[in-house]
Design a protein around this motif. Sequence first.
Motif, PDB file in Angstrom:
ATOM      1  N   ASP A  36       0.863  -1.273   0.204  1.00  0.00           N
ATOM      2  CA  ASP A  36       0.004   0.201  -0.035  1.00  0.00           C
ATOM      3  C   ASP A  36       0.833   1.525  -0.289  1.00  0.00           C
ATOM      4  N   LEU A  37       0.936   2.119  -0.949  1.00  0.00           N
ATOM      5  CA  LEU A  37       1.501   3.443  -1.209  1.00  0.00           C
ATOM      6  C   LEU A  37       0.907   4.503  -1.107  1.00  0.00           C
ATOM      7  N   ARG A  38      -0.188   4.095  -0.595  1.00  0.00           N
ATOM      8  CA  ARG A  38      -1.266   5.678  -0.394  1.00  0.00           C
ATOM      9  C   ARG A  38      -0.570   6.484   0.816  1.00  0.00           C
ATOM     10  N   GLY A  39      -0.693   7.857   0.283  1.00  0.00           N
ATOM     11  CA  GLY A  39      -0.066   8.695   1.369  1.00  0.00           C
ATOM     12  C   GLY A  39       1.297   9.217   1.059  1.00  0.00           C
ATOM     13  N   LEU A  40       1.996   8.484   0.393  1.00  0.00           N
ATOM     14  CA  LEU A  40       3.269   8.833   0.378  1.00  0.00           C
ATOM     15  C   LEU A  40       3.573   9.985  -0.586  1.00  0.00           C
ATOM     16  N   SER A  41       4.783  10.798  -0.103  1.00  0.00           N
ATOM     17  CA  SER A  41       4.970  12.039  -0.727  1.00  0.00           C
ATOM     18  C   SER A  41       5.830  11.576  -2.114  1.00  0.00           C
ATOM     19  N   GLU A  42       5.939  12.679  -3.001  1.00  0.00           N
ATOM     20  CA  GLU A  42       6.229  12.318  -4.418  1.00  0.00           C
ATOM     21  C   GLU A  42       8.092  11.989  -3.929  1.00  0.00           C
ATOM     22  N   GLU A  43       8.544  12.448  -3.120  1.00  0.00           N
ATOM     23  CA  GLU A  43       9.950  12.318  -2.985  1.00  0.00           C
ATOM     24  C   GLU A  43      10.049  10.756  -2.497  1.00  0.00           C
ATOM     25  N   GLN A  44       9.187  10.240  -1.453  1.00  0.00           N
ATOM     26  CA  GLN A  44       9.217   8.871  -1.348  1.00  0.00           C
ATOM     27  C   GLN A  44       8.439   7.850  -2.318  1.00  0.00           C
ATOM     28  N   LEU A  45       7.882   8.372  -3.125  1.00  0.00           N
ATOM     29  CA  LEU A  45       7.472   7.242  -4.173  1.00  0.00           C
ATOM     30  C   LEU A  45       8.789   7.252  -5.329  1.00  0.00           C
ATOM     31  N   GLN A  46       9.471   8.405  -5.418  1.00  0.00           N
ATOM     32  CA  GLN A  46      10.638   8.643  -6.144  1.00  0.00           C
ATOM     33  C   GLN A  46      11.670   7.567  -5.722  1.00  0.00           C
ATOM     34  N   SER A  47      11.675   7.315  -4.370  1.00  0.00           N
ATOM     35  CA  SER A  47      12.646   6.248  -3.543  1.00  0.00           C
ATOM     36  C   SER A  47      12.180   4.828  -3.917  1.00  0.00           C
ATOM     37  N   VAL A  48      10.867   4.673  -4.072  1.00  0.00           N
ATOM     38  CA  VAL A  48      10.344   3.315  -4.317  1.00  0.00           C
ATOM     39  C   VAL A  48      10.554   2.973  -5.480  1.00  0.00           C
ATOM     40  N   ARG A  49      10.508   3.925  -6.698  1.00  0.00           N
ATOM     41  CA  ARG A  49      10.915   3.707  -8.046  1.00  0.00           C
ATOM     42  C   ARG A  49      12.432   3.349  -8.234  1.00  0.00           C
ATOM     43  N   HIS A  50      13.219   4.020  -7.439  1.00  0.00           N
ATOM     44  CA  HIS A  50      14.821   3.566  -7.537  1.00  0.00           C
ATOM     45  C   HIS A  50      14.925   2.225  -7.191  1.00  0.00           C
ATOM     46  N   TRP A  51      14.297   1.800  -6.155  1.00  0.00           N
ATOM     47  CA  TRP A  51      14.520   0.367  -5.607  1.00  0.00           C
ATOM     48  C   TRP A  51      14.149  -0.433  -6.744  1.00  0.00           C
ATOM     49  N   LYS A  52      12.751  -0.102  -7.334  1.00  0.00           N
ATOM     50  CA  LYS A  52      12.537  -0.979  -8.392  1.00  0.00           C
ATOM     51  C   LYS A  52      13.560  -1.176  -9.466  1.00  0.00           C
ATOM     52  N   ARG A  53      14.214  -0.090  -9.935  1.00  0.00           N
ATOM     53  CA  ARG A  53      15.253  -0.197 -10.617  1.00  0.00           C
ATOM     54  C   ARG A  53      16.348  -0.926 -10.397  1.00  0.00           C
ATOM     55  N   PHE A  54      16.709  -0.781  -9.025  1.00  0.00           N
ATOM     56  CA  PHE A  54      17.591  -1.721  -8.424  1.00  0.00           C
ATOM     57  C   PHE A  54      17.593  -3.066  -8.625  1.00  0.00           C
ATOM     58  N   PHE A  55      16.633  -3.500  -8.381  1.00  0.00           N
ATOM     59  CA  PHE A  55      16.184  -5.098  -8.251  1.00  0.00           C
ATOM     60  C   PHE A  55      16.145  -5.305  -9.717  1.00  0.00           C
ATOM     61  N   ALA A  56      15.781  -4.439 -10.854  1.00  0.00           N
ATOM     62  CA  ALA A  56      15.528  -4.992 -12.132  1.00  0.00           C
ATOM     63  C   ALA A  56      16.937  -5.077 -12.675  1.00  0.00           C
TER      64      ALA A  56
END
Length: 287
Positions: free
Chosen positions: A204-224
């Motif tokens: 559940d990613l509701r309520g996260l700031s744009e900066e936090q979502l950017q961090s999540v996207r970074h980890w997605k690229r990291f594992f890929a």
Amino acid sequence: MSWIWNPSGDAPRPPDPTEELVEDPTDPSRKVKRKAANQPFLAYREYRQKQEQEHQAWLLRKKEREEKLSRGEPVGPEERDPTAEEEVGLLGLLKFIVYLLLIIVLAGKFFTGSFLWEYDGKWVRLKTYLPENNGRLFSESYLATFDGRDENRPLYIAKIDGDVYDVSSNRRTYGPGGPYRHMAGVDAARSFATGCFATHRTHDLRGLSEEQLQSVRHWKRFFADHKTYFKVGRVIHPPIDPESPIPEPCESSKAHAQPTENDLKKGKKPPGPKPLGPNHNREHAEL
């Protein structure tokens, strides 16, 4: 400074009658000496003369062959011109590329100790060129059975957008007793943005700031792009009820900056309590 006293220069010396003179390659009306400075030009002239002689001989053989054919006499295979310049062609180009690559990798090994000049990007990883594995689907309960407690089963974690990765190569980090054991067998995407690894084990990613979502996207690229982790499928989540409460932020004392793999290899102890906010330098952290 003899040129001051004799500005017109010395008179040319008469040719030595015993010295051999040859025809000037650039001007047949002149004769030149066989001195070292003239040798390249003379050698080229001799080469051209030899080529011309071979070409004329080939023309003569070709004419004789054609005459025999006209008389109906048997002849051998047609002879190619021995003086014709060969084109590089596709095979020659491929050989050149192979030799060039061989020189480059050997030079890399010599100068850097690595055949690839210490490059470790995705283009040298086999999984970059293999078709992505999207066929296997996991339910949340089935994914939980791959949390590392059974050593005979692989170790899976789910990341952003439900992608499931095999991280069995790093059981020390994700397996039981590891600093990131809370992420094994579950989609804990939210914890990567908040640092609440124990309480935010949810997608559940509701309520996260744009900066936090950017961090999540970074980890997605990291594992890929990781060189040893590979995708094995996707996890199917039930829909999130929009009326359900958003996960509450954890206390800062509970958000720990977990040790990296490098820290574990060096035997460092985990750091004290520290919030893992969106400004954390994740580029240097290895999971």
